[in-house]
Design a protein around this motif. Structure first.
Motif, PDB file in Angstrom:
ATOM      1  N   TYR A  65      43.696  41.952  -1.372  1.00 38.06           N
ATOM      2  CA  TYR A  65      45.095  42.402  -1.359  1.00 38.06           C
ATOM      3  C   TYR A  65      45.605  42.403  -2.800  1.00 38.06           C
ATOM      4  N   PRO A  66      45.530  43.538  -3.473  1.00 35.73           N
ATOM      5  CA  PRO A  66      45.956  43.551  -4.875  1.00 35.73           C
ATOM      6  C   PRO A  66      47.467  43.415  -5.059  1.00 35.73           C
ATOM      7  N   ASP A  67      48.241  43.689  -4.026  1.00 32.60           N
ATOM      8  CA  ASP A  67      49.706  43.665  -4.158  1.00 32.60           C
ATOM      9  C   ASP A  67      50.341  42.694  -3.173  1.00 32.60           C
ATOM     10  N   ALA A  68      49.765  41.502  -3.105  1.00 41.90           N
ATOM     11  CA  ALA A  68      50.289  40.542  -2.119  1.00 41.90           C
ATOM     12  C   ALA A  68      50.109  39.123  -2.624  1.00 41.90           C
ATOM     13  N   LEU A  69      50.814  38.235  -1.975  1.00 37.45           N
ATOM     14  CA  LEU A  69      50.753  36.803  -2.299  1.00 37.45           C
ATOM     15  C   LEU A  69      50.368  36.047  -1.031  1.00 37.45           C
ATOM     16  N   ILE A  70      49.336  35.218  -1.140  1.00 40.62           N
ATOM     17  CA  ILE A  70      48.962  34.358  -0.009  1.00 40.62           C
ATOM     18  C   ILE A  70      49.648  33.010  -0.187  1.00 40.62           C
ATOM     19  N   THR A  71      50.285  32.548   0.885  1.00 37.27           N
ATOM     20  CA  THR A  71      50.922  31.209   0.888  1.00 37.27           C
ATOM     21  C   THR A  71      50.553  30.520   2.197  1.00 37.27           C
ATOM     22  N   PRO A  72      50.810  29.220   2.300  1.00 39.21           N
ATOM     23  CA  PRO A  72      50.653  28.572   3.603  1.00 39.21           C
ATOM     24  C   PRO A  72      51.640  29.171   4.609  1.00 39.21           C
ATOM     25  N   GLY A  73      51.346  29.058   5.894  1.00 44.16           N
ATOM     26  CA  GLY A  73      52.301  29.460   6.924  1.00 44.16           C
ATOM     27  C   GLY A  73      53.578  28.643   6.802  1.00 44.16           C
ATOM     28  N   PHE A  74      54.685  29.228   7.207  1.00 42.52           N
ATOM     29  CA  PHE A  74      55.972  28.528   7.114  1.00 42.52           C
ATOM     30  C   PHE A  74      56.153  27.572   8.307  1.00 42.52           C
ATOM     31  N   ILE A  75      56.946  26.536   8.065  1.00 42.78           N
ATOM     32  CA  ILE A  75      57.167  25.488   9.074  1.00 42.78           C
ATOM     33  C   ILE A  75      58.658  25.390   9.359  1.00 42.78           C
ATOM     34  N   ASP A  76      59.030  25.653  10.588  1.00 40.17           N
ATOM     35  CA  ASP A  76      60.440  25.629  11.013  1.00 40.17           C
ATOM     36  C   ASP A  76      60.672  24.313  11.768  1.00 40.17           C
ATOM     37  N   THR A  77      61.442  23.421  11.174  1.00 43.00           N
ATOM     38  CA  THR A  77      61.584  22.087  11.779  1.00 43.00           C
ATOM     39  C   THR A  77      62.755  21.984  12.773  1.00 43.00           C
TER      40      THR A  77
END
Ligand code: GUN
Ligand code: ZN
Length: 434
Positions: A65-77
């Motif tokens: 993915y040249p135009d993307a950012l990988i992050t951890p999944g989000f956590i909704d508390t």
């Protein structure tokens, strides 16, 4: 084994510590051209593509993915499943909002078919927005939680939920009793807690809707089972706080009600906490409890501004909550956009890296799940996101001007929403594609 191995190449960013504790620079890891390797549902390697690709067997597929950012999944508390259909209910503050809109909407969950239908919409919406773990309120009906866990189990999601306990100060059609609330919760715990990646949360709605007897039994459940969660609301609205004082005149304050019934602890999450005082923050921190910061909800219901610096002073664990349906968006990017404004209105700042921390590792710590989720460290669950730098024309244009990952991240949080989430992965499987 290598058949189940997959690699993802992109810019990769994760939070590895609380900026309030270690400073901003030591709080994150960023790989401008990174590689994330996933095997059997877990992350097996993370690093620079140039280094990792050399040792990766040729047969392992690499998604680039040249135009993307990988992050951890989000956590909704903090979020309410049965309020999915009532987001944007006009004109009231908390107590009237509950009576006018919320209770009638939640009553529909007596019908299992309705619960199944909404659970499906709700989970799709979480995943579309990049939320891979949530701490979820059901309705008073145990079938609302059965519906939710059944749907979550099919996708092997890490989710936490509980049936609301409420045995007073609510319409007759929506109350349980101290005894039935206890028994129904117990049956759900036996059925779901610890099954796959699912966990149960004992869920007294808030002090005004539970009798002392029910709060006692909620505390008893926490003693009977190891590693159970507890979720409730606290100090969200000034009228609510006055009401708690009238109902529990023998207690020192709102938090002391929950403390007396032994509901504080390392797996206890208190939503809102807008009007907590210094001593209450200290007591929450001392017991290892956490607070869910719900900015879109606190704005929408006119509840007030959460004092994050005070929580930080006490080293109190804080996660982010959308609080659907008092909250107005499933998106934690959107929620962070509002969180920034909450700080601005108090003359404070919310750095993009603190924001990332709140949406990922901070949430994981609030839930005591930082060994499993919230980062991209090898060995943890492969719950991650691909965020699209070109999601909208404005985002694409704006990010072309960005000169650092800090600026890119902040713009993603200011302009981003569900459209930004190109793909969502849970336990290594793709569970959403935009
Ligand atoms: N306090 C008690 N119940 C609720 C609820 O459903 N939503 C919010 N925001 N606050 C509550
Ligand atoms: Zn809530």
């Amino acid at each position: 084994m290598s058949q189940t191995r997959k690699a993802y190449r992109a810019a990769i960013l994760h939070s590895i510590a609380d900026p309030a504790e270690v400073g901003i620079e030591a709080s994150y890891e960023y790989f401008e051209d990174g590689l994330l390797v996933v095997e059997n549902g877990r992350i097996s390697a993370l690093g620079h593509a140039s280094e990792l690709l050399a040792s990766l067997p040729a047969e392992v597929p690499v998604n680039h993915y040249p135009d993307a950012l990988i992050t951890p999944g989000f956590i909704d508390t903090h979020i309410h499943l049965p309020q999915t259909g009532m987001v944007g209910a006009y004109g009231e503050q908390l107590l009237d909002w509950l009576n006018t809109y919320t209770f009638p909407c939640e009553s529909q969950f007596a019908d299992r078919a309705h619960a199944d239908e909404v659970a499906d919409v709700f989970i799709k919406e979480l995943l579309r927005n990049g939320t891979t773990t949530a701490l979820v309120f059901g309705s008073v009906h145990p079938q609302s939680v059965d519906a939710f866990f059944s749907a979550a189990q099919k996708l092997d999601l890490r989710m936490i939920a509980g049936k609301v306990m409420m045995d007073r100060n609510a319409p007759d059609y929506l109350v349980d009793t101290a005894e039935s609330g206890y028994q129904d919760s117990k049956a759900l715990i036996e059925r779901w807690h610890g099954k796959g990646r699912l966990h149960y949360a004992v869920t007294p709605r808030f002090a005004p809707t539970s009798t002392p007897q029910q709060l006692t039994l909620a505390g008893q459940l926490l003693k009977e089972y190891p590693d159970l969660y507890m979720q409730t609301h606290i100090s969200e609205n000034l009228q609510e706080i006055e009401w708690v004082k009238e109902l529990f005149p023998e207690r020192k304050g709102y938090l002391d009600v929950y403390d007396h019934y032994q509901l504080l602890g390392e797996r206890s999450v208190f939503a809102h906490g807008v009007h907590l005082c210094d001593d209450e923050c200290a007591r929450l921190a001392q017991t290892g409890s956490a607070v869910a910061f719900c900015p879109t909800s606190n704005f929408f219901l006119g509840s007030g501004l959460f004092n994050l610096p005070m929580a930080e002073k006490h080293k109190l664990n804080v996660g982010l909550g959308t609080d659907i349906g008092a909250g107005t968006s499933f998106s934690l990017l959107n929620t962070l956009n509002e969180a920034y404004k909450v700080m601005q209105l108090q003359g404070a700042r919310l750095s993009p890296f603190k924001s990332l921390y709140l949406a990922t590792l901070g949430g994981a710590r609030a839930l005591r799940l930082e060994e499993r989720i919230g980062t991209l460290h090898p060995g943890t669950d492969a719950d991650f996101l691909v965020l699209d730098y070109k999601a909208t024309p404005l985002l694409e244009y704006r990010l072309q001007q960005a000169k650092s990952i800090a600026e890119t991240l902040f713009v993603l949080m200011t302009l981003g929403d569900d459209r930004t989430v190109l793909q969502t992965y849970a336990a290594g499987q793709q569970v959403h594609q935009r």
